[in-house]
Design a protein around this motif. Structure first.
Motif, PDB file in Angstrom:
ATOM      1  N   LEU A 160      20.123 -64.682 -68.291  1.00  0.00           N
ATOM      2  CA  LEU A 160      19.050 -64.414 -69.251  1.00  0.00           C
ATOM      3  C   LEU A 160      17.715 -64.801 -68.627  1.00  0.00           C
ATOM      4  CD1 LEU A 160      20.660 -65.931 -72.482  1.00  0.00           C
ATOM      5  CD2 LEU A 160      20.211 -63.501 -72.097  1.00  0.00           C
ATOM      6  N   TRP A 161      16.726 -63.958 -68.832  1.00  0.00           N
ATOM      7  CA  TRP A 161      15.376 -64.192 -68.303  1.00  0.00           C
ATOM      8  C   TRP A 161      14.391 -64.076 -69.466  1.00  0.00           C
ATOM      9  CZ3 TRP A 161      15.067 -63.753 -62.626  1.00  0.00           C
ATOM     10  CH2 TRP A 161      16.277 -63.394 -62.026  1.00  0.00           C
ATOM     11  N   ARG A 162      13.156 -64.517 -69.247  1.00  0.00           N
ATOM     12  CA  ARG A 162      12.160 -64.429 -70.319  1.00  0.00           C
ATOM     13  C   ARG A 162      10.771 -64.226 -69.733  1.00  0.00           C
ATOM     14  NH1 ARG A 162      13.525 -70.636 -72.011  1.00  0.00           N
ATOM     15  NH2 ARG A 162      12.829 -71.635 -70.084  1.00  0.00           N
ATOM     16  N   ILE A 176      13.163 -60.587 -73.401  1.00  0.00           N
ATOM     17  CA  ILE A 176      14.359 -61.257 -72.890  1.00  0.00           C
ATOM     18  C   ILE A 176      15.051 -60.300 -71.924  1.00  0.00           C
ATOM     19  CG2 ILE A 176      16.584 -62.262 -73.465  1.00  0.00           C
ATOM     20  CD1 ILE A 176      14.218 -63.932 -74.396  1.00  0.00           C
ATOM     21  N   GLY A 177      15.158 -60.717 -70.676  1.00  0.00           N
ATOM     22  CA  GLY A 177      15.855 -59.924 -69.672  1.00  0.00           C
ATOM     23  C   GLY A 177      17.347 -60.173 -69.746  1.00  0.00           C
ATOM     24  N   LEU A 178      18.109 -59.095 -69.778  1.00  0.00           N
ATOM     25  CA  LEU A 178      19.559 -59.166 -69.901  1.00  0.00           C
ATOM     26  C   LEU A 178      20.207 -58.671 -68.619  1.00  0.00           C
ATOM     27  CD1 LEU A 178      19.813 -57.592 -73.478  1.00  0.00           C
ATOM     28  CD2 LEU A 178      19.903 -60.039 -72.910  1.00  0.00           C
ATOM     29  N   ASP A 179      20.888 -59.573 -67.940  1.00  0.00           N
ATOM     30  CA  ASP A 179      21.580 -59.233 -66.697  1.00  0.00           C
ATOM     31  C   ASP A 179      23.071 -59.218 -67.009  1.00  0.00           C
ATOM     32  OD1 ASP A 179      22.170 -58.727 -64.090  1.00  0.00           O
ATOM     33  OD2 ASP A 179      21.275 -60.553 -63.282  1.00  0.00           O
ATOM     34  N   VAL A 180      23.681 -58.032 -66.996  1.00  0.00           N
ATOM     35  CA  VAL A 180      25.086 -57.902 -67.390  1.00  0.00           C
ATOM     36  C   VAL A 180      25.926 -57.405 -66.218  1.00  0.00           C
ATOM     37  CG1 VAL A 180      24.447 -57.429 -69.779  1.00  0.00           C
ATOM     38  CG2 VAL A 180      24.850 -55.517 -68.217  1.00  0.00           C
ATOM     39  N   VAL A 211      15.032 -56.258 -72.166  1.00  0.00           N
ATOM     40  CA  VAL A 211      14.891 -55.393 -71.000  1.00  0.00           C
ATOM     41  C   VAL A 211      16.151 -55.536 -70.155  1.00  0.00           C
ATOM     42  CG1 VAL A 211      13.647 -57.213 -69.745  1.00  0.00           C
ATOM     43  CG2 VAL A 211      13.491 -54.851 -68.971  1.00  0.00           C
ATOM     44  N   ALA A 212      16.651 -54.415 -69.661  1.00  0.00           N
ATOM     45  CA  ALA A 212      17.826 -54.426 -68.790  1.00  0.00           C
ATOM     46  C   ALA A 212      17.398 -54.779 -67.371  1.00  0.00           C
ATOM     47  CB  ALA A 212      18.518 -53.067 -68.817  1.00  0.00           C
ATOM     48  N   MET A 222      11.095 -55.830 -63.039  1.00  0.00           N
ATOM     49  CA  MET A 222      10.605 -56.009 -61.674  1.00  0.00           C
ATOM     50  C   MET A 222       9.829 -57.312 -61.550  1.00  0.00           C
ATOM     51  SD  MET A 222       9.423 -52.065 -61.016  1.00  0.00           S
ATOM     52  CE  MET A 222       8.680 -52.328 -59.414  1.00  0.00           C
ATOM     53  N   TRP A 223       8.973 -57.588 -62.529  1.00  0.00           N
ATOM     54  CA  TRP A 223       8.166 -58.812 -62.498  1.00  0.00           C
ATOM     55  C   TRP A 223       9.063 -60.044 -62.607  1.00  0.00           C
ATOM     56  CZ3 TRP A 223       7.270 -63.143 -65.350  1.00  0.00           C
ATOM     57  CH2 TRP A 223       6.121 -63.883 -65.037  1.00  0.00           C
ATOM     58  N   LEU A 224      10.027 -59.998 -63.498  1.00  0.00           N
ATOM     59  CA  LEU A 224      10.923 -61.143 -63.672  1.00  0.00           C
ATOM     60  C   LEU A 224      11.656 -61.478 -62.385  1.00  0.00           C
ATOM     61  CD1 LEU A 224      12.385 -60.321 -67.198  1.00  0.00           C
ATOM     62  CD2 LEU A 224      11.106 -62.393 -66.601  1.00  0.00           C
ATOM     63  N   ARG A 225      12.188 -60.467 -61.735  1.00  0.00           N
ATOM     64  CA  ARG A 225      12.948 -60.725 -60.514  1.00  0.00           C
ATOM     65  C   ARG A 225      12.047 -61.245 -59.395  1.00  0.00           C
ATOM     66  NH1 ARG A 225      18.101 -59.839 -60.668  1.00  0.00           N
ATOM     67  NH2 ARG A 225      19.057 -58.288 -62.040  1.00  0.00           N
TER      68      ARG A 225
END
Length: 256
Positions: A160-162, A176-180, A211-212, A222-225
């Motif tokens: 999970l990201w934010r 909230i970024g969702l990494d599945v 966001v996926a 892109m920004w989160l990563r």
């Protein structure tokens, strides 16, 4: 007024401080046709390709917005007429924008690839850019704690990201970024159920979006990563900063 006439009328009114007008232009462009200028070959030929314009390191394919503008441009090579949504869907995956009427006084207008993605995917579904993205400062620790607890019971959820997102138009929101595991649709029902249960902890007045993280074209992902670490990481080790923030950019003036 036809869609093409609406595009040309709006082009005369777009300025840097009239974002609502620019948004209207994107909507009209989605419903219109454009005359794509072929630098080489003819429509349907294997060697056919569009012309190119580069500005500040970003590529744009030139087009004109009507048969009248084609005549005015003096273009004497081949061209093809395509729906705005179709050309948007064809260009944005290669990070190419669309340049409208480059022959016009003032040089026409460039539409960055990120806005072509919005045209292709639905203007009402994706936030208006350029986006200002930062780490969130809102105090919603109870919500985060609830999300983490639920994530631990959602096997498909890897991380999970934010981020705090301020669109060019509309209200700011917590993303909230969702990494599945697997493709985004894998385990979608379980992830949606997790989010529905967690948002009861969100205070009134705060908007939360998702966001996926697998979406390689989403500016928030892109920004989160590139800039942050997940606040929940199922596998813990090996997830950190990725990419170079200085190389991000979507073709907007000012480096966005």
């Amino acid at each position: 007024m036809s869609a093409e006439e609406a595009v040309e009328e709006l082009l005369t009114r777009v300025t840097a401080d009239r974002l609502e007008t620019y948004e209207e232009l994107l909507g009209a462009l989605a419903d219109s046709e454009v005359w794509m200028l072929l630098w080489q070959g003819a429509p349907g030929e294997p060697d056919a390709h569009y012309g190119g314009i580069e500005l500040a390191g970003h590529g744009y394919a030139p087009c004109v917005t009507s048969a009248g503008q084609l005549t005015a441009s003096g273009w004497n090579r081949a061209y093809e007429v395509l729906p705005g949504r179709d050309i948007a869907a064809a260009l944005y995956p290669d990070h190419w924008g669309l340049w409208l009427n480059p022959h016009a006084p003032g040089g026409g207008l460039g539409v960055p690839w990120l806005d072509l993605r919005r045209i292709a995917g639905g203007l009402d579904r994706l936030p208006a850019g350029p986006l200002r993205i930062s780490e969130p400062s809102v105090g919603v620790d109870t919500f985060y704690a609830r999300l983490v607890a639920l994530a631990q019971r959602t096997p498909v959820l890897r991380a999970l990201w934010r981020a705090w997102v301020r669109p060019a138009l509309g209200s700011s929101y917590l993303a909230i970024g969702l990494d599945v595991d697997g493709p985004p649709e894998h385990g979608a029902d379980a992830v949606r159920a997790m989010m529905r249960e967690a948002v009861v902890e969100v205070p009134d007045g705060l908007t939360v979006g998702t966001v996926a993280m697998a979406d390689g074209y989403d500016p928030v992902a892109m920004w989160l990563r590139a800039n942050t670490r997940p606040f929940y990481d199922r596998d813990a080790a090996g997830v950190g900063r990725a990419g170079d923030p200085d190389r991000l950019g979507y073709g907007y003036p000012g480096g966005y």
